[in-house]
Design a protein around this motif. Structure first.
Motif, PDB file in Angstrom:
ATOM      1  N   VAL A  43      84.862  10.940  45.913  1.00  0.00           N
ATOM      2  CA  VAL A  43      85.794  11.917  45.349  1.00  0.00           C
ATOM      3  C   VAL A  43      86.291  12.835  46.459  1.00  0.00           C
ATOM      4  CG1 VAL A  43      86.089  13.831  43.724  1.00  0.00           C
ATOM      5  CG2 VAL A  43      84.705  11.845  43.083  1.00  0.00           C
ATOM      6  N   ALA A  44      87.604  12.984  46.569  1.00  0.00           N
ATOM      7  CA  ALA A  44      88.212  13.881  47.553  1.00  0.00           C
ATOM      8  C   ALA A  44      88.482  15.221  46.866  1.00  0.00           C
ATOM      9  CB  ALA A  44      89.510  13.283  48.081  1.00  0.00           C
ATOM     10  N   PHE A  45      87.718  16.234  47.260  1.00  0.00           N
ATOM     11  CA  PHE A  45      87.818  17.541  46.617  1.00  0.00           C
ATOM     12  C   PHE A  45      88.833  18.430  47.324  1.00  0.00           C
ATOM     13  CE2 PHE A  45      83.487  16.319  45.279  1.00  0.00           C
ATOM     14  CZ  PHE A  45      83.614  16.519  43.914  1.00  0.00           C
ATOM     15  N   ARG A  46      89.331  19.422  46.570  1.00  0.00           N
ATOM     16  CA  ARG A  46      90.168  20.506  47.083  1.00  0.00           C
ATOM     17  C   ARG A  46      89.642  21.805  46.495  1.00  0.00           C
ATOM     18  NH1 ARG A  46      93.434  16.624  45.240  1.00  0.00           N
ATOM     19  NH2 ARG A  46      93.878  17.796  43.345  1.00  0.00           N
ATOM     20  N   TYR A  47      89.397  22.783  47.366  1.00  0.00           N
ATOM     21  CA  TYR A  47      88.858  24.074  46.943  1.00  0.00           C
ATOM     22  C   TYR A  47      89.938  25.152  47.092  1.00  0.00           C
ATOM     23  CZ  TYR A  47      84.131  22.053  47.324  1.00  0.00           C
ATOM     24  OH  TYR A  47      83.016  21.281  47.171  1.00  0.00           O
ATOM     25  N   ASP A 131      90.213  14.082  43.479  1.00  0.00           N
ATOM     26  CA  ASP A 131      90.801  12.768  43.214  1.00  0.00           C
ATOM     27  C   ASP A 131      89.742  11.701  43.490  1.00  0.00           C
ATOM     28  OD1 ASP A 131      93.287  13.805  42.599  1.00  0.00           O
ATOM     29  OD2 ASP A 131      93.951  13.765  44.688  1.00  0.00           O
ATOM     30  N   ASP A 132      89.686  10.701  42.614  1.00  0.00           N
ATOM     31  CA  ASP A 132      88.732   9.603  42.807  1.00  0.00           C
ATOM     32  C   ASP A 132      89.283   8.655  43.861  1.00  0.00           C
ATOM     33  OD1 ASP A 132      86.791   7.713  42.662  1.00  0.00           O
ATOM     34  OD2 ASP A 132      86.778   7.574  40.471  1.00  0.00           O
ATOM     35  N   ALA A 133      89.143   9.079  45.108  1.00  0.00           N
ATOM     36  CA  ALA A 133      89.698   8.300  46.213  1.00  0.00           C
ATOM     37  C   ALA A 133      89.011   6.944  46.344  1.00  0.00           C
ATOM     38  CB  ALA A 133      89.571   9.089  47.516  1.00  0.00           C
ATOM     39  N   GLY A 134      87.709   6.884  46.047  1.00  0.00           N
ATOM     40  CA  GLY A 134      86.994   5.617  46.151  1.00  0.00           C
ATOM     41  C   GLY A 134      87.572   4.557  45.231  1.00  0.00           C
ATOM     42  N   ALA A 135      87.838   4.947  43.983  1.00  0.00           N
ATOM     43  CA  ALA A 135      88.419   3.997  43.028  1.00  0.00           C
ATOM     44  C   ALA A 135      89.822   3.582  43.460  1.00  0.00           C
ATOM     45  CB  ALA A 135      88.455   4.620  41.636  1.00  0.00           C
ATOM     46  N   ARG A 136      90.586   4.542  43.998  1.00  0.00           N
ATOM     47  CA  ARG A 136      91.935   4.225  44.462  1.00  0.00           C
ATOM     48  C   ARG A 136      91.892   3.270  45.647  1.00  0.00           C
ATOM     49  NH1 ARG A 136      96.863   2.875  43.316  1.00  0.00           N
ATOM     50  NH2 ARG A 136      98.433   3.664  44.785  1.00  0.00           N
ATOM     51  N   ILE A 137      90.922   3.438  46.531  1.00  0.00           N
ATOM     52  CA  ILE A 137      90.789   2.529  47.675  1.00  0.00           C
ATOM     53  C   ILE A 137      90.481   1.113  47.194  1.00  0.00           C
ATOM     54  CG2 ILE A 137      89.284   1.953  49.621  1.00  0.00           C
ATOM     55  CD1 ILE A 137      89.113   4.953  50.223  1.00  0.00           C
ATOM     56  N   GLU A 138      89.598   0.999  46.202  1.00  0.00           N
ATOM     57  CA  GLU A 138      89.284  -0.328  45.661  1.00  0.00           C
ATOM     58  C   GLU A 138      90.517  -0.972  45.043  1.00  0.00           C
ATOM     59  OE1 GLU A 138      86.081  -0.027  42.949  1.00  0.00           O
ATOM     60  OE2 GLU A 138      84.604   0.605  44.444  1.00  0.00           O
ATOM     61  N   GLN A 139      91.312  -0.163  44.317  1.00  0.00           N
ATOM     62  CA  GLN A 139      92.522  -0.692  43.708  1.00  0.00           C
ATOM     63  C   GLN A 139      93.510  -1.177  44.764  1.00  0.00           C
ATOM     64  OE1 GLN A 139      94.580   2.139  41.250  1.00  0.00           O
ATOM     65  NE2 GLN A 139      96.390   0.846  41.026  1.00  0.00           N
ATOM     66  N   LEU A 140      93.710  -0.371  45.801  1.00  0.00           N
ATOM     67  CA  LEU A 140      94.641  -0.742  46.865  1.00  0.00           C
ATOM     68  C   LEU A 140      94.144  -1.965  47.637  1.00  0.00           C
ATOM     69  CD1 LEU A 140      95.517   2.821  48.180  1.00  0.00           C
ATOM     70  CD2 LEU A 140      97.076   1.248  47.003  1.00  0.00           C
ATOM     71  N   ALA A 141      92.834  -2.041  47.833  1.00  0.00           N
ATOM     72  CA  ALA A 141      92.279  -3.198  48.528  1.00  0.00           C
ATOM     73  C   ALA A 141      92.525  -4.476  47.717  1.00  0.00           C
ATOM     74  CB  ALA A 141      90.791  -3.003  48.776  1.00  0.00           C
ATOM     75  N   GLY A 142      92.399  -4.348  46.386  1.00  0.00           N
ATOM     76  CA  GLY A 142      92.695  -5.503  45.538  1.00  0.00           C
ATOM     77  C   GLY A 142      94.154  -5.905  45.616  1.00  0.00           C
ATOM     78  N   GLU A 143      95.053  -4.911  45.639  1.00  0.00           N
ATOM     79  CA  GLU A 143      96.483  -5.220  45.758  1.00  0.00           C
ATOM     80  C   GLU A 143      96.785  -5.888  47.097  1.00  0.00           C
ATOM     81  OE1 GLU A 143      98.507  -1.565  45.173  1.00  0.00           O
ATOM     82  OE2 GLU A 143      97.949  -1.380  43.055  1.00  0.00           O
TER      83      GLU A 143
END
Length: 272
Positions: A43-47, A131-143
């Motif tokens: 997860v990519a956090f913003r404070y 943002d759930d960056a890990g899940a987004r990376i997996e999605q992009l890797a699949g694409e």
């Protein structure tokens, strides 16, 4: 996938703590707690924090926050933005932006709260988004893998193909190559978001928490009295500024007319 972790915290409301006083021991005072977020890999956090402090102290506490970042070194903390503005009412509006190593962001925010409280300030808001960056990376890797597979398939079909069919296959291949590149760019962006955490400190001037409930009738009456006194004083000065020049002109005209009238009467009273 976007993980909403918006946390808007109302801090420093009613309640008592203790703060040392030079003359009468301890007085009640509210303290803002540190913001604790459970570790969430991927997860990519913003404070984002908003602080309120007396206007004369904002510059010093802003400098203290900047110095705290500099002490960590540029490999772990960078100042990305800074703003300090004073309006016509002598109110301060300032901000600092940082990018920190993810493991330091929470502690940096907690230390920032301590610094603002030491400057007789308080926390107005504390917000943490992610943002759930890990899940987004997996999605992009699949694409990307899909695009690479389709490209290989098209390459095999292109052999021996001519004319319009070959042109269409080459167009499709170009599209898949572009899709793979976009996926690579997206993965790089998500990894960059995981590598550095944005932290924003915003500062506004104003009355900080007092040693008794800020919602009590006594506090409300005191605030009302101060506001009324300021309005009365300001209005009086404004009226003087508007009325004084015409009044001075009228007095000068009356004085000149009196001098002229006395001179005229004295001349008329002389014997022929």
């Amino acid at each position: 996938m976007r993980l909403g972790l918006g946390i808007l915290i109302a801090l420093l409301a009613s309640g008592c703590g203790s703060v040392p006083d030079d003359s009468s021991g301890d007085q009640a005072r509210d303290h803002a707690p540190g913001i604790n977020v459970t570790a969430a890999p991927g997860v990519a956090f913003r404070y984002a924090y908003t602080f309120r402090a007396p206007a004369p102290r904002i510059s010093a506490v802003q400098e203290a926050h900047a110095a705290a970042c500099e002490r960590l070194g540029i490999a772990r903390c960078r100042i990305t933005a800074m703003r300090y503005a004073r309006n016509s009412d002598n109110r301060i509006d300032a901000s600092l932006g940082f990018r920190l190593a993810p493991e330091l962001a929470r502690a940096f925010g907690r230390d920032g709260i301590k610094a603002i409280e030491a400057a007789e300030g308080m926390v107005l808001t504390a917000q943490i988004d992610g943002d759930d960056a890990g899940a987004r990376i997996e999605q992009l890797a699949g694409e990307r893998e899909t695009a690479a597979t389709e490209r290989v398939t098209i390459d095999s079909r292109t052999v021996g193909t001519t004319g319009e069919a070959r042109a269409e296959l080459e167009r499709q291949r170009t599209d898949f190559v572009a899709a793979a590149r976009r996926a690579d760019v997206g993965v790089a962006a998500q990894r960059a978001a995981l590598a550095a955490t944005p932290v924003t400190f915003a500062y506004v001037s104003g009355q900080a928490a007092r040693s008794f409930d800020a919602t009590s009738p006594l506090t409300y009456a005191a605030d009302l009295a101060v506001a009324s006194a300021r309005w009365t004083f300001g209005t009086t000065l404004a009226l003087l500024g508007v009325a004084l020049p015409p009044l001075m002109l009228a007095l000068f005209g009356f004085w000149a007319w009196s001098r002229f009238a006395r001179a005229w009467h004295a001349r008329g009273a002389r014997p022929a």
